[in-house]
Design a protein around this motif. Structure first.
Motif, PDB file in Angstrom:
ATOM      1  N   GLU A 152     -28.689 -25.831  -4.393  1.00  0.00           N
ATOM      2  CA  GLU A 152     -29.024 -27.097  -3.661  1.00  0.00           C
ATOM      3  C   GLU A 152     -28.510 -28.034  -4.516  1.00  0.00           C
ATOM      4  OE1 GLU A 152     -30.166 -29.996  -1.207  1.00  0.00           O
ATOM      5  OE2 GLU A 152     -29.578 -27.941  -0.853  1.00  0.00           O
ATOM      6  N   ARG A 163     -24.821 -28.261  -4.278  1.00  0.00           N
ATOM      7  CA  ARG A 163     -24.327 -28.820  -2.892  1.00  0.00           C
ATOM      8  C   ARG A 163     -24.337 -30.273  -2.935  1.00  0.00           C
ATOM      9  NH1 ARG A 163     -26.595 -30.869   1.205  1.00  0.00           N
ATOM     10  NH2 ARG A 163     -28.856 -30.573   0.672  1.00  0.00           N
ATOM     11  N   GLN A 188     -21.205 -33.138  -2.635  1.00  0.00           N
ATOM     12  CA  GLN A 188     -21.078 -33.967  -1.492  1.00  0.00           C
ATOM     13  C   GLN A 188     -21.178 -35.513  -1.789  1.00  0.00           C
ATOM     14  OE1 GLN A 188     -24.378 -33.126   1.348  1.00  0.00           O
ATOM     15  NE2 GLN A 188     -23.254 -31.222   2.126  1.00  0.00           N
TER      16      GLN A 188
END
Length: 75
Positions: free
Chosen positions: A19, A22, A26
């Motif tokens: 996570e 990620r 991003q």
């Protein structure tokens, strides 16, 4: 950069790290990709075989998921 634990055996550590990665990719995109690549290279030379293996997996993942132009200096 903290140790990459996205492939860590303990599921909770692995999921948290996935996570975090990620969110990092991003929000920061490729502005700091050189630090990531340098870290993976250094870890591919670690004494521990599991660390070297994870570094290779991460490097392959980077090559398939990141814009090739950002990685061109490392080719």
């Amino acid at each position: 950069m903290a140790k990459d634990c996205r492939y860590y055996v303990a599921e909770s550590v692995r999921l948290y790290s996935q996570e975090t990665w990620r969110v990092f990719t991003q929000t920061r995109r490729v502005q700091r990709i050189h630090k990531v690549v340098d870290f993976y290279i250094s870890q591919s030379q670690a004494a521990n075989h599991a660390v070297r293996e994870a570094a290779c997996i991460c490097t392959a993942e980077l090559g398939t998921n990141v814009n090739k132009d950002c990685l061109r200096p490392y080719c």
